[in-house]
Design a protein around this motif. Sequence first.
Motif, PDB file in Angstrom:
ATOM      1  N   PRO A  67       0.781  -1.239   0.000  1.00  7.91           N
ATOM      2  CA  PRO A  67       0.000   0.000   0.000  1.00  7.91           C
ATOM      3  C   PRO A  67       0.811   1.286   0.000  1.00  7.91           C
ATOM      4  CG  PRO A  67       0.147  -0.847   2.211  1.00  7.91           C
ATOM      5  CD  PRO A  67       0.927  -1.792   1.350  1.00  7.91           C
ATOM      6  N   ASP A  68       2.079   1.213   0.391  1.00 10.25           N
ATOM      7  CA  ASP A  68       2.825   2.457   0.619  1.00 10.25           C
ATOM      8  C   ASP A  68       3.862   2.719  -0.471  1.00 10.25           C
ATOM      9  OD1 ASP A  68       3.705   4.750   2.061  1.00 10.25           O
ATOM     10  OD2 ASP A  68       5.328   3.586   2.939  1.00 10.25           O
ATOM     11  N   VAL A  69       4.909   1.912  -0.526  1.00  6.67           N
ATOM     12  CA  VAL A  69       6.030   2.199  -1.424  1.00  6.67           C
ATOM     13  C   VAL A  69       5.673   1.946  -2.895  1.00  6.67           C
ATOM     14  CG1 VAL A  69       8.374   1.518  -2.046  1.00  6.67           C
ATOM     15  CG2 VAL A  69       7.762   1.775   0.347  1.00  6.67           C
ATOM     16  N   ALA A  72       3.331   4.276  -4.836  1.00 11.77           N
ATOM     17  CA  ALA A  72       3.949   5.598  -4.966  1.00 11.77           C
ATOM     18  C   ALA A  72       4.958   5.594  -6.114  1.00 11.77           C
ATOM     19  CB  ALA A  72       4.631   5.992  -3.659  1.00 11.77           C
ATOM     20  N   ALA A  75       3.064   5.465  -9.369  1.00 16.54           N
ATOM     21  CA  ALA A  75       2.483   6.785  -9.627  1.00 16.54           C
ATOM     22  C   ALA A  75       3.538   7.757 -10.159  1.00 16.54           C
ATOM     23  CB  ALA A  75       1.851   7.329  -8.341  1.00 16.54           C
ATOM     24  N   GLN A  79       3.711   9.666 -13.714  1.00 21.87           N
ATOM     25  CA  GLN A  79       3.902  11.118 -13.890  1.00 21.87           C
ATOM     26  C   GLN A  79       5.033  11.395 -14.882  1.00 21.87           C
ATOM     27  OE1 GLN A  79       4.137  13.294 -10.081  1.00 21.87           O
ATOM     28  NE2 GLN A  79       2.892  11.709  -9.175  1.00 21.87           N
ATOM     29  N   LYS A  82       3.734  10.610 -18.359  1.00 17.86           N
ATOM     30  CA  LYS A  82       2.821  11.662 -18.838  1.00 17.86           C
ATOM     31  C   LYS A  82       3.592  12.918 -19.243  1.00 17.86           C
ATOM     32  CE  LYS A  82      -1.460  10.190 -16.602  1.00 17.86           C
ATOM     33  NZ  LYS A  82      -2.444  10.435 -15.527  1.00 17.86           N
ATOM     34  N   ASN A 112      -5.783  -4.992 -14.638  1.00 16.89           N
ATOM     35  CA  ASN A 112      -6.741  -4.059 -14.038  1.00 16.89           C
ATOM     36  C   ASN A 112      -6.042  -3.024 -13.166  1.00 16.89           C
ATOM     37  OD1 ASN A 112      -9.005  -5.262 -15.172  1.00 16.89           O
ATOM     38  ND2 ASN A 112      -9.184  -6.746 -13.511  1.00 16.89           N
ATOM     39  N   TYR A 113      -5.033  -3.469 -12.455  1.00 15.74           N
ATOM     40  CA  TYR A 113      -4.320  -2.567 -11.536  1.00 15.74           C
ATOM     41  C   TYR A 113      -3.560  -1.491 -12.310  1.00 15.74           C
ATOM     42  CZ  TYR A 113      -1.342  -1.205  -7.581  1.00 15.74           C
ATOM     43  OH  TYR A 113      -0.700  -0.498  -6.593  1.00 15.74           O
ATOM     44  N   TRP A 116      -5.288   1.441 -14.515  1.00 19.57           N
ATOM     45  CA  TRP A 116      -5.786   2.597 -13.764  1.00 19.57           C
ATOM     46  C   TRP A 116      -4.741   3.716 -13.752  1.00 19.57           C
ATOM     47  CZ3 TRP A 116      -4.400   5.103  -9.145  1.00 19.57           C
ATOM     48  CH2 TRP A 116      -5.365   5.955  -8.600  1.00 19.57           C
ATOM     49  N   PHE A 117      -3.462   3.323 -13.734  1.00 20.55           N
ATOM     50  CA  PHE A 117      -2.395   4.334 -13.746  1.00 20.55           C
ATOM     51  C   PHE A 117      -2.206   4.872 -15.159  1.00 20.55           C
ATOM     52  CE2 PHE A 117      -1.458   1.955  -9.892  1.00 20.55           C
ATOM     53  CZ  PHE A 117      -1.128   2.954  -8.991  1.00 20.55           C
ATOM     54  N   ASP A 157      13.335  -1.362  -4.257  1.00 20.81           N
ATOM     55  CA  ASP A 157      12.283  -0.626  -4.974  1.00 20.81           C
ATOM     56  C   ASP A 157      12.865   0.340  -6.016  1.00 20.81           C
ATOM     57  OD1 ASP A 157      13.438   1.146  -3.273  1.00 20.81           O
ATOM     58  OD2 ASP A 157      11.611   1.725  -2.219  1.00 20.81           O
ATOM     59  N   TYR A 158      13.970  -0.025  -6.609  1.00 21.32           N
ATOM     60  CA  TYR A 158      14.611   0.868  -7.578  1.00 21.32           C
ATOM     61  C   TYR A 158      13.858   0.890  -8.906  1.00 21.32           C
ATOM     62  CZ  TYR A 158      18.449   0.610  -4.265  1.00 21.32           C
ATOM     63  OH  TYR A 158      19.194   0.667  -3.117  1.00 21.32           O
ATOM     64  N   ALA A 174      13.415   5.076  -5.237  1.00 20.96           N
ATOM     65  CA  ALA A 174      11.949   5.113  -5.360  1.00 20.96           C
ATOM     66  C   ALA A 174      11.391   6.530  -5.433  1.00 20.96           C
ATOM     67  CB  ALA A 174      11.331   4.372  -4.171  1.00 20.96           C
TER      68      ALA A 174
END
Lengths: 189, 163
Positions: A67-69, A72, A75, A79, A82, A112-113, A116-117, A157-158, A174
């Motif tokens: 849920p956290d790293v 993010a 996302a 960005q 985009k 599906n996951y 959304w992004f 998480d690189y 990250a």
Amino acid sequence: MRNQLLIILITGVWLLAGCGEPAQEPLPVNTRMGGEFTLVDQDAKPFESSQLAGSVVLLNFGFTSCPDVCPAVVARMTQAYKALEAQGDAAGVQPVFVTFDPARDTPAHLNNYLQWFHEDFIGLTGSDAQIAHVASLFGVIYLQDGEGDVYDFTHSDYVYLLDQQGRVRKVYPADFNIEEVVRDAASLL
Amino acid sequence: MPRLYCNAHRPRRVRVEGFSLITAVVALLFSAAAQAELRVSEGWVRAAPPVATMLAGYGVLENAGDTALQITNLTSPLAGHLMLHATETLDDGTKRMRHVGVLDLAPGEQVALAPGGMHLMFMRVAHVPAVGESVPVCFTVSTMLEDETTEIERCFPLTVKRD
């Protein structure tokens, strides 16, 4: 004398022009990471790393129950992508997310996951052995904590920037700087 | 058995000067709950895909009172289970989550829940809320004075936002 002044003037203008917009140094090739792999994509079809040839790739490893790293990072990748779209460079760039939780992150769930992004994301899963192999290519660590339905991962998480030949050109933390990634990706196009 | 006060009926603050010792102790016991003032600001929940199974929430927790408090439990109608977690970076650069069972807040102390750090973790979510939706989160706030433990529940709305 007039010729000397002219040469000095031209040289000065040339130097000033050069200082205004310094050319970006080519990103070095990381020879310790990367390689060929086979996984399964979000449409449940076999996926070869060679299918990424010709694209600059933004690559990340994670799991969707995080849920956290992980969200993010995805996302931030979105960005950056985009921003590349806004400057007309997205066609040559491919964002890719590889799960190391194939039990929960099925192809359909990944699809599906990630949609959304951004609809251009490629989601990859595979067998435990396939995922272990690709993780080893990029030095990714993932250790399952807990068992049953409720478990978590200790993990790296690189984000990896690959060139059109699949070579690793840069590795970001990250919380990477989005402008930096956009600039680096565009420099490889 | 801890006493439970709802927000609308919190004990009033009582001045203790000039009264007997018994009166003062009773007044202090009642004032403890009133002075354990938890505030939550800038609260938000990360927007997530409709198929997400876990959600994270953030914000700034502040003990605005003059009595130390503990956050001992969390609930939300959105989640079957809500916990406080901390993402930790290990020596090798990997990240892992650690359950924070009790959070202590000294008088005046603020703790920021932020991405990559301490956060609220919503599990078994009833649905994935849309951007702009308000998610209630209730904190069980515990204070101890002498041998008396007092618990109150404070609820705050967190707004769903996209990164």
